[in-house]
Design a protein around this motif. Structure first.
Motif, PDB file in Angstrom:
ATOM      1  N   SER A  11      -5.410  14.125  37.578  1.00 10.70           N
ATOM      2  CA  SER A  11      -4.237  13.012  37.273  1.00 10.70           C
ATOM      3  C   SER A  11      -4.403  12.714  35.946  1.00 10.70           C
ATOM      4  O   SER A  11      -3.461  12.532  35.238  1.00 10.70           O
ATOM      5  CB  SER A  11      -4.617  11.950  38.279  1.00 10.70           C
ATOM      6  N   ALA A  12      -5.495  12.440  35.214  1.00 14.86           N
ATOM      7  CA  ALA A  12      -5.743  12.229  33.986  1.00 14.86           C
ATOM      8  C   ALA A  12      -5.364  13.431  32.929  1.00 14.86           C
ATOM      9  O   ALA A  12      -4.609  13.013  32.007  1.00 14.86           O
ATOM     10  CB  ALA A  12      -7.074  11.730  33.530  1.00 14.86           C
ATOM     11  N   ALA A  13      -5.583  14.273  33.435  1.00 14.11           N
ATOM     12  CA  ALA A  13      -5.264  15.476  32.416  1.00 14.11           C
ATOM     13  C   ALA A  13      -3.613  15.683  32.559  1.00 14.11           C
ATOM     14  O   ALA A  13      -3.076  16.029  31.486  1.00 14.11           O
ATOM     15  CB  ALA A  13      -6.142  16.792  32.877  1.00 14.11           C
ATOM     16  N   ARG A  14      -3.074  15.647  33.902  1.00 11.44           N
ATOM     17  CA  ARG A  14      -1.680  15.735  33.943  1.00 11.44           C
ATOM     18  C   ARG A  14      -1.153  14.903  33.096  1.00 11.44           C
ATOM     19  O   ARG A  14      -0.106  14.777  32.456  1.00 11.44           O
ATOM     20  CB  ARG A  14      -1.400  15.740  35.117  1.00 11.44           C
ATOM     21  N   ALA A  15      -1.342  13.534  33.304  1.00  7.22           N
ATOM     22  CA  ALA A  15      -0.710  12.291  32.790  1.00  7.22           C
ATOM     23  C   ALA A  15      -0.866  12.741  30.882  1.00  7.22           C
ATOM     24  O   ALA A  15      -0.021  12.405  30.216  1.00  7.22           O
ATOM     25  CB  ALA A  15      -1.311  11.104  33.051  1.00  7.22           C
ATOM     26  N   GLY A  16      -2.173  13.076  30.567  1.00  9.83           N
ATOM     27  CA  GLY A  16      -2.509  13.286  29.219  1.00  9.83           C
ATOM     28  C   GLY A  16      -1.504  14.090  28.637  1.00  9.83           C
ATOM     29  O   GLY A  16      -1.041  14.299  27.554  1.00  9.83           O
ATOM     30  N   ALA A  17      -1.403  15.390  29.483  1.00 12.21           N
ATOM     31  CA  ALA A  17      -0.425  16.514  29.088  1.00 12.21           C
ATOM     32  C   ALA A  17       0.994  15.871  28.914  1.00 12.21           C
ATOM     33  O   ALA A  17       1.969  16.302  27.966  1.00 12.21           O
ATOM     34  CB  ALA A  17      -0.437  17.684  29.998  1.00 12.21           C
ATOM     35  N   LEU A  18       1.451  15.259  29.840  1.00 12.16           N
ATOM     36  CA  LEU A  18       2.723  14.720  29.689  1.00 12.16           C
ATOM     37  C   LEU A  18       3.218  13.680  28.629  1.00 12.16           C
ATOM     38  O   LEU A  18       4.069  13.778  27.875  1.00 12.16           O
ATOM     39  CB  LEU A  18       3.152  13.797  30.932  1.00 12.16           C
ATOM     40  N   PHE A  19       1.967  12.855  28.431  1.00 13.06           N
ATOM     41  CA  PHE A  19       1.961  12.046  27.094  1.00 13.06           C
ATOM     42  C   PHE A  19       2.027  12.757  25.706  1.00 13.06           C
ATOM     43  O   PHE A  19       2.771  12.372  25.024  1.00 13.06           O
ATOM     44  CB  PHE A  19       0.711  11.203  27.189  1.00 13.06           C
ATOM     45  N   ALA A  20       1.373  14.102  25.821  1.00 10.38           N
ATOM     46  CA  ALA A  20       1.587  14.943  24.538  1.00 10.38           C
ATOM     47  C   ALA A  20       2.684  15.795  24.345  1.00 10.38           C
ATOM     48  O   ALA A  20       3.126  16.181  23.519  1.00 10.38           O
ATOM     49  CB  ALA A  20       0.159  15.736  24.513  1.00 10.38           C
ATOM     50  N   SER A  21       3.268  15.764  25.437  1.00  8.12           N
ATOM     51  CA  SER A  21       4.665  16.689  25.583  1.00  8.12           C
ATOM     52  C   SER A  21       5.737  15.851  24.822  1.00  8.12           C
ATOM     53  O   SER A  21       5.744  14.603  24.638  1.00  8.12           O
ATOM     54  CB  SER A  21       5.050  16.831  26.943  1.00  8.12           C
ATOM     55  N   PRO A  22       6.940  16.517  24.498  1.00  8.81           N
ATOM     56  CA  PRO A  22       8.034  15.936  23.857  1.00  8.81           C
ATOM     57  C   PRO A  22       8.980  15.524  24.950  1.00  8.81           C
ATOM     58  O   PRO A  22       9.808  14.636  24.715  1.00  8.81           O
ATOM     59  CB  PRO A  22       8.764  17.103  23.299  1.00  8.81           C
ATOM     60  N   LEU A  23       8.761  15.449  26.389  1.00 11.68           N
ATOM     61  CA  LEU A  23       9.848  14.728  27.146  1.00 11.68           C
ATOM     62  C   LEU A  23       9.441  13.323  27.087  1.00 11.68           C
ATOM     63  O   LEU A  23       8.299  12.636  26.716  1.00 11.68           O
ATOM     64  CB  LEU A  23       9.073  15.257  28.845  1.00 11.68           C
ATOM     65  N   GLN A  24      10.635  12.578  26.994  1.00 12.77           N
ATOM     66  CA  GLN A  24      10.656  11.267  26.817  1.00 12.77           C
ATOM     67  C   GLN A  24      11.277  10.405  28.255  1.00 12.77           C
ATOM     68  O   GLN A  24      12.072  11.218  29.092  1.00 12.77           O
ATOM     69  CB  GLN A  24      11.853  10.817  25.910  1.00 12.77           C
ATOM     70  N   ARG A  25      10.993   9.229  28.548  1.00 13.62           N
ATOM     71  CA  ARG A  25      11.303   8.479  29.716  1.00 13.62           C
ATOM     72  C   ARG A  25      12.819   8.411  29.612  1.00 13.62           C
ATOM     73  O   ARG A  25      13.289   8.409  30.724  1.00 13.62           O
ATOM     74  CB  ARG A  25      10.578   7.047  29.516  1.00 13.62           C
ATOM     75  N   SER A  26      13.421   8.224  28.498  1.00 15.87           N
ATOM     76  CA  SER A  26      14.663   8.030  28.416  1.00 15.87           C
ATOM     77  C   SER A  26      15.552   9.252  29.083  1.00 15.87           C
ATOM     78  O   SER A  26      16.593   9.141  29.513  1.00 15.87           O
ATOM     79  CB  SER A  26      15.223   7.438  27.056  1.00 15.87           C
ATOM     80  N   ASP A  27      14.762  10.348  28.971  1.00 21.31           N
ATOM     81  CA  ASP A  27      15.328  11.530  29.427  1.00 21.31           C
ATOM     82  C   ASP A  27      15.854  11.339  31.116  1.00 21.31           C
ATOM     83  O   ASP A  27      16.494  12.296  31.318  1.00 21.31           O
ATOM     84  CB  ASP A  27      14.590  12.870  28.944  1.00 21.31           C
ATOM     85  N   GLU A  28      14.903  10.632  31.579  1.00 23.48           N
ATOM     86  CA  GLU A  28      15.024  10.682  32.933  1.00 23.48           C
ATOM     87  C   GLU A  28      14.593  12.037  33.676  1.00 23.48           C
ATOM     88  O   GLU A  28      15.614  12.429  34.515  1.00 23.48           O
ATOM     89  CB  GLU A  28      16.438   9.829  33.503  1.00 23.48           C
ATOM     90  N   PRO A  29      13.760  12.167  33.358  1.00 23.56           N
ATOM     91  CA  PRO A  29      13.196  13.668  33.917  1.00 23.56           C
ATOM     92  C   PRO A  29      13.048  13.884  35.295  1.00 23.56           C
ATOM     93  O   PRO A  29      12.661  12.855  35.958  1.00 23.56           O
ATOM     94  CB  PRO A  29      12.206  14.105  33.024  1.00 23.56           C
ATOM     95  N   SER A  30      13.400  15.010  35.858  1.00 26.06           N
ATOM     96  CA  SER A  30      13.101  15.375  37.218  1.00 26.06           C
ATOM     97  C   SER A  30      11.717  15.706  37.468  1.00 26.06           C
ATOM     98  O   SER A  30      10.997  15.984  36.575  1.00 26.06           O
ATOM     99  CB  SER A  30      13.964  16.475  37.782  1.00 26.06           C
ATOM    100  N   ALA A  31      11.287  15.696  38.623  1.00 29.17           N
ATOM    101  CA  ALA A  31       9.831  16.064  38.904  1.00 29.17           C
ATOM    102  C   ALA A  31       9.502  17.435  38.334  1.00 29.17           C
ATOM    103  O   ALA A  31       8.699  17.454  37.871  1.00 29.17           O
ATOM    104  CB  ALA A  31       9.599  16.062  40.270  1.00 29.17           C
TER     105      ALA A  31
END
Length: 105
Positions: A11-31
């Motif tokens: 879980s921590a690795a996945r969250a860390g990778a998402l944090f490091a990605s360019p994806l933004q919360r404001s993009d309202e990304p899908s799963a």
């Protein structure tokens, strides 16, 4: 079934990778977009590289890093059908999280 420490690590690795990605919360990304961003970030940076980017963000932008990590934890857990990993806290000074089972003779 994986043990709880493994689940936390994943879980921590996945969250860390998402944090490091360019994806933004404001993009309202899908799963699907979240899973793809995590896969791409780990592929590009590796787990340790993602962790280094997190550390850099906390050093440079501490005011926004915490909010982004909270989002990353929740979004990653949601995308993979789990619950977000709860942040751990260090024990208070003079207290230990270890238990002693040996008895003095």
């Amino acid at each position: 079934m994986p043990s709880a420490p493994s689940d936390l690590s994943i879980s921590a690795a996945r969250a860390g990778a998402l944090f490091a990605s360019p994806l933004q919360r404001s993009d309202e990304p899908s799963a699907r977009q979240i899973r793809q961003a995590i896969t791409t970030a780990i592929g590009v940076h590796g787990v340790r590289g993602c962790a280094a980017r997190i550390a850099q963000a906390y050093g440079e932008h501490p005011e926004t890093a915490l909010t982004r990590m909270r989002w990353a934890l929740t979004a990653a857990a949601s995308a993979f059908g789990g619950s977000p990993a709860a942040p751990t806290r260090a024990p208070a000074p003079g207290h230990s999280t270890m238990t002693c089972t040996a008895r003095a003779a």
